[in-house]
Design an enzyme around this catalytic site. Structure first.
Site, mmCIF file in Angstrom:
data_model
loop_
_atom_site.group_PDB
_atom_site.id
_atom_site.type_symbol
_atom_site.label_atom_id
_atom_site.label_comp_id
_atom_site.label_asym_id
_atom_site.label_seq_id
_atom_site.Cartn_x
_atom_site.Cartn_y
_atom_site.Cartn_z
ATOM 1 N N GLN A 119 0.834 -1.210 0.000
ATOM 2 C CA GLN A 119 0.000 0.000 0.000
ATOM 3 C C GLN A 119 0.868 1.259 0.000
ATOM 4 O O GLN A 119 2.072 1.204 0.217
ATOM 5 C CB GLN A 119 -0.918 -0.003 1.233
ATOM 6 C CG GLN A 119 -0.156 -0.146 2.545
ATOM 7 C CD GLN A 119 -1.005 -0.726 3.666
ATOM 8 O OE1 GLN A 119 -2.227 -0.691 3.643
ATOM 9 N NE2 GLN A 119 -0.334 -1.267 4.682
ATOM 10 N N ASP B 5 0.835 -12.499 7.180
ATOM 11 C CA ASP B 5 -0.566 -12.462 6.772
ATOM 12 C C ASP B 5 -1.434 -12.952 7.934
ATOM 13 O O ASP B 5 -1.276 -14.082 8.415
ATOM 14 C CB ASP B 5 -0.732 -13.386 5.558
ATOM 15 C CG ASP B 5 -2.161 -13.452 5.068
ATOM 16 O OD1 ASP B 5 -3.044 -12.819 5.677
ATOM 17 O OD2 ASP B 5 -2.401 -14.151 4.069
ATOM 18 N N ASP C 287 -8.216 -5.296 13.521
ATOM 19 C CA ASP C 287 -7.983 -3.856 13.409
ATOM 20 C C ASP C 287 -7.491 -3.606 11.992
ATOM 21 O O ASP C 287 -6.329 -3.307 11.755
ATOM 22 C CB ASP C 287 -6.933 -3.473 14.456
ATOM 23 C CG ASP C 287 -6.603 -1.983 14.432
ATOM 24 O OD1 ASP C 287 -7.222 -1.238 13.662
ATOM 25 O OD2 ASP C 287 -5.690 -1.589 15.179
#
Lengths: 275, 275
Positions: A31, A137, A155
């Protein structure tokens, strides 16, 4: 020159914040990460263009994802956070006096490193001796651990990009197996104003797996609509039956025993979502 | 060409909405009025650059300023709204089955006329036979009416411009006199995140005049921070002692008996404001 950062929370509405300074931007394997300093909310962590946490209002989210399930469980010793690389949930979890171990499993190690460098107020507990930090992961981790945790917090970022699988029924089933026989899990499930389908699907999935499913809400200014939901799945303990006198004294700014049950009292349009 | 309307809610943060169409703009004796249509929230009334109400989320504010005090009062027959020219509070008040008369006192008649023309969903009750609409200064009206109303709602703009006097201790004293011996009043008192001093002052003033003072909150996406407060002053009835079974069935989207007491359970940072 004035700089403003605008997050378009939907196609049609945004929040715009005056920026003091940009500390860091980076494209990781997973990201885009940005760490900026804003006038209104202080330092702000932004992932893929979406505000994750800010110094001014992070207390709401981190306390509410943690203390509601921890106080519902009679004796939580071991907790797991999936995602949450900023460390805010971990910081709250280790405030709870019965906690012996808190594991963080975050897929993007760079989030952890940037939080450690720029957000020590939030990430401060990641080096605590009770805390284990795993960069992996979360789905894989949960599938490899059975009957191990008292409380699990999901979260996650929004259900796009790396977090998609964290909203699936299969993952909730794996969470069920990863919990002990009286375990509880909580997932952040977005805004009751803007994400009704997501809340409905998540809640129905949790309800089909856990004997007790509950939705609760809180106010977070930097999240879309300012109003946020959490979905809880519990094997044994019902938060509506918590003995409020048994809740430990905690150094918090939002969560307190007085709101422990009240946050489950939903406005009509919210309870209608999960009917 | 895309048009966006941005309200700077503080110097440092704004909400920005994609605009479909501008229906009307006008400078009245008291304020600037704009009526625009937005993609996210539908039609939106803006006074002096501040969002007052939108079709999508108006239900929260109008239900919460009205039904909480009305359901707290055992038998409300006569209600007064100061401000609130859009008519939304009046629409909610006349849903309450014991109400015989609802008076609206709005200083700016143009707000009423524009709401009637462009926001019939909100202003629809202003022509009801139980409703009296007065275009006048609310302070003057309250001072001229003694011992008359069961419930008074101060549905004001922010404490700048025409609404400044509506947040003063003198006005709260006049409200006390305008209420019957078991009367209740509620004022909108802004955001617990952004306007702590205002809430503290309003609450302390109300507490010094009324035997029962209470603060409650709700989630309103288009208001600053998305989180809003109301301050209640009551001569006799305590909302925390309302018999929930006595609350009449109401056609609402936010308010419901389940939240009647829960909305008074305040997050710690909010109860700290009024300590």
């Amino acid at each position: 020159m004035e700089l403003w950062y605008t997050e378009y929370q939907t196609k049609n509405v945004g929040i715009t914040c005056k920026v003091k300074q940009t500390y860091h931007t980076e494209k990781t394997q997973y990201q885009d990460i940005a760490l900026i300093d804003t006038e209104q909310f202080g330092k702000m962590l932004v992932l893929d263009g979406t505000v994750q946490t800010t110094i001014e209002d992070e207390f709401v989210y981190h306390e509410m994802i943690s203390h509601v399930p921890l106080a519902t469980h009679k004796n939580p010793k071991k907790a797991l956070v999936i995602g949450g690389g900023d460390g805010g949930a971990i910081r709250e979890i280790i405030k709870h006096p019965t906690i012996e171990k808190a594991v963080l499993c975050e897929i993007d190690g760079r989030v952890i490193e940037i939080a450690k460098e720029y957000l020590p107020e939030i990430s401060c507990a990641l080096t605590d001796e009770k805390v284990e930090v795993i960069v992996d992961d979360g789905i894989k981790y949960v599938n490899q651990h059975k009957n191990e945790f008292d409380v699990i917090m999901i979260d996650s970022t929004d259900p796009v990009g790396p977090a998609v699988g964290l909203f699936s029924k299969e993952f909730y089933k794996a969470i069920y197996e990863c919990l002990k026989e009286d375990g509880i899990f909580v997932a952040q499930t977005e805004s009751p104003f803007f994400h009704k389908d997501l809340i409905r699907n998540a809640f129905k999935n949790v309800e089909s797996i856990f004997p007790i499913a509950r939705l609760y809400t809180c106010a977070i200014p930097t999240y879309p609509s300012g109003y946020w939901s959490f979905t809880m799945g519990s094997k044994k303990y019902d938060p509506l039956e918590t003995d409020l006198d048994s809740i430990p004294k905690l150094d918090t700014k939002y969560y307190c025993p007085q709101i422990h049950k009240a946050v489950f009292a939903l406005p009509k349009f919210v309870s209608d979502i999960i009917k």
